[in-house]
Design an enzyme around this catalytic site. Structure first.
Site, mmCIF file in Angstrom:
data_model
loop_
_atom_site.group_PDB
_atom_site.id
_atom_site.type_symbol
_atom_site.label_atom_id
_atom_site.label_comp_id
_atom_site.label_asym_id
_atom_site.label_seq_id
_atom_site.Cartn_x
_atom_site.Cartn_y
_atom_site.Cartn_z
ATOM 1 N N HIS A 146 -5.834 1.638 6.293
ATOM 2 C CA HIS A 146 -5.337 1.594 5.047
ATOM 3 C C HIS A 146 -5.428 2.642 3.900
ATOM 4 O O HIS A 146 -6.202 3.778 4.245
ATOM 5 C CB HIS A 146 -6.173 0.393 4.160
ATOM 6 C CG HIS A 146 -6.086 -0.893 4.919
ATOM 7 N ND1 HIS A 146 -4.918 -1.962 4.632
ATOM 8 C CD2 HIS A 146 -6.636 -1.762 5.778
ATOM 9 C CE1 HIS A 146 -5.002 -2.936 5.411
ATOM 10 N NE2 HIS A 146 -6.135 -2.881 5.993
ATOM 11 N N CYS A 169 -0.968 3.183 3.796
ATOM 12 C CA CYS A 169 -0.250 3.058 2.710
ATOM 13 C C CYS A 169 -0.302 4.209 1.940
ATOM 14 O O CYS A 169 -1.422 4.890 1.754
ATOM 15 C CB CYS A 169 -0.536 1.736 2.077
ATOM 16 S SG CYS A 169 -0.081 0.095 2.783
#
Ligand code: NAG
Ligand code: NAG
Ligand code: NAG
Length: 448
Positions: A151, A192
């Protein structure tokens, strides 16, 4: 007979007059070894895909001939034996693929998967090496390949219990350059908003070429999410794209630029980016991933089964609720889903309150405007300090990775304020107060 007699003395003369050291050094100028660092920054079954990506990367490098001792792997290692894994002891990176876990040498597992250890590995940290841990030992001619999957948010990537800032990562890369720890370095990054780890910070003249799954503003996407038996996504779009591309190509012929173009085509939901010294993209992929011919072993994606990386826990719970016939199980799952949704709503509202409070402290004029714009991040160093404060005083973004989604708001504040050391210190105190008021004292556990 006659030619042999003349040639032999000439050869003999040549080698006798060329010092051995010179011969060796001219050989090593043309020669390099490949050293690689592969990192999955997450844990927990719903993040299965990051460790699957990294295990697959290990297989790609091994299949193309990179020696096991030249590969350093960091992965939490809680997936293969996870109670939710339908295939105990195995990990797959595609629904019909082969087991990618078999044979992976794991150098850092569990609580060793930290930003400090990752930076130590990159910098060839002597203290780690003294403890018997593997660190990079590459020299000025060597080719280093780094791959990270997890992430991320503005200027941040996650580790299981912490985060790594763009400032700290790029400082380590510059350190490696200054200490002649590579001739050329390629970095592939899945997360991300991963473009923000290199944008406006990675130098373009230190022989580093980086590609990322998404721009600095986009989510990246999980894929192979339609695998009901697994109940989790098996890969990430950008990662599976380069991994399957490497599985199926002759890496002595394909260039990094060609691989990037293929990855762009296969990554349907985000826009992969290139950073750093783009002239390196004309080199063959094999110079970083190995040159041995490898048989194509993994299925190529043909279904559009992508999910926004940030929505995976919600989507997976939703699908399990729909597919179960057991009412009691459905109720338990439904409760889990509602807790997760409530946690995310709590965080969103809290961030708004924190930004409003910071605006009333004089750091911005309109909270709504701070939350609805995105300034490009230039001041990575100051922003890194702000994220560390947020990490230590507000919310552990390693555990609650969803919180990374909102970090752009703090980048906006950093960019619109010309902080000096003393105004920054005041800001950090005000940030801590706002966090206590709106997050910490509420003790909310399930945000994820
Ligand atoms: C997984 O389970 C197997 C069999 O019990 C065991 O040999 C192995 O060490 C375990 N691996 C991990 C990472 O826990
Ligand atoms: C996997 O195999 C099954 C059955 O052989 C097939 O129906 C499915 O389309 C395959 N999936 C992928 C992603 O290749
Ligand atoms: C996780 O990080 C927190 C600080 O945010 C620290 O107090 C805790 O000891 C860490 N846990 C582990 C298991 O490393």
């Amino acid at each position: 007979m006659f030619p042999f007699l003349t040639i032999f003395p000439i050869l003999f003369t040549l080698s006798a007059s060329t010092p051995l050291a010179e011969l060796l050094s001219s050989k090593s100028n043309a020669d390099y070894s490949i050293q690689a660092v592969l990192v999955a920054g997450s844990n927990e079954y719903f993040n299965y895909r990051h460790q699957a990506d990294v295990c697959h990367a290990y297989q790609v490098l091994r299949n193309h001939g990179v020696p096991a001792e030249n590969i350093i792997v960091m992965m939490y290692d809680d997936i293969a034996n996870n109670s939710e894994n339908p295939y105990p002891g195995k990990i797959f990176n595609a629904p019909n693929g082969s087991d990618v876990y078999a044979g992976v040498s794991k150098d850092y597992t569990g609580e060793e998967v930290t930003p400090e250890n990752f930076l130590g590995v990159l910098k060839g940290d002597k203290a780690l090496a003294a403890k018997g841990k593997k660190v990079l030992t590459s020299g000025p001619n060597d080719h280093v390949f780094i791959y990270f999957s997890d992430h991320g948010g503005t200027g941040l990537v996650a580790f299981p219990n912490d985060t790594l800032s763009s400032d700290d990562l790029n400082k380590a890369l510059v350190y490696m350059h200054d200490h002649e720890m590579y001739g050329k370095l390629t970095f592939y990054l899945e997360a991300c908003e991963s473009g923000s780890m290199f944008e406006n910070i990675l130098p373009d003249n230190i022989n580093i070429y980086a590609t990322t799954a998404s721009s600095s503003e986009e989510s990246s996407y999980a894929c192979y999410c339609d695998a009901p038996k697994f109940g989790t996504c098996l890969g990430d779009e950008y990662s599976v794209a380069w991994l399957e591309d490497s599985d199926s190509h002759d890496l002595t012929k394909e260039t990094l630029a060609q691989q990037f173009q293929d990855v762009v085509k296969q990554t349907t939901q985000s826009t992969p980016q290139q950073f750093g010294q783009k002239s390196l993209a004309s080199l063959e992929v094999g110079q970083f991933q190995g040159v041995k011919a490898s048989r194509k072993i993994y299925a190529v994606r043909h279904s559009s089964d992508s999910v926004n990386a940030r929505d995976v826990p919600l989507v997976m719970l939703d699908r399990k609720i729909i597919s179960t016939n057991d009412a009691a199980e459905a109720a338990v799952l439904e409760k889990k889903l509602q807790t997760l949704i409530a946690g995310r709503r709590f965080l969103e509202v809290s961030i708004k309150k924190i930004i409003s409070q910071l605006c009333s402290n004089g750091y911005c004029s309109d909270a709504q405007q701070v939350l609805s714009t995105r300034r490009p991040l230039f001041n990575h160093a100051t922003y890194s300090k702000v994220t560390k404060k947020f990490q230590s005083s507000c919310l552990n973004l390693g555990i609650h990775a969803h919180g990374m989604k909102f970090m752009y708001a703090f980048a906006n504040i950093v960019e619109s304020n010309k902080f000096t050391e003393s105004t920054l210190n005041r800001f950090l105190k005000d940030l801590e107060r706002a966090c206590n008021d709106h997050i910490v004292y509420h003790g909310f556990k399930a945000i994820i």
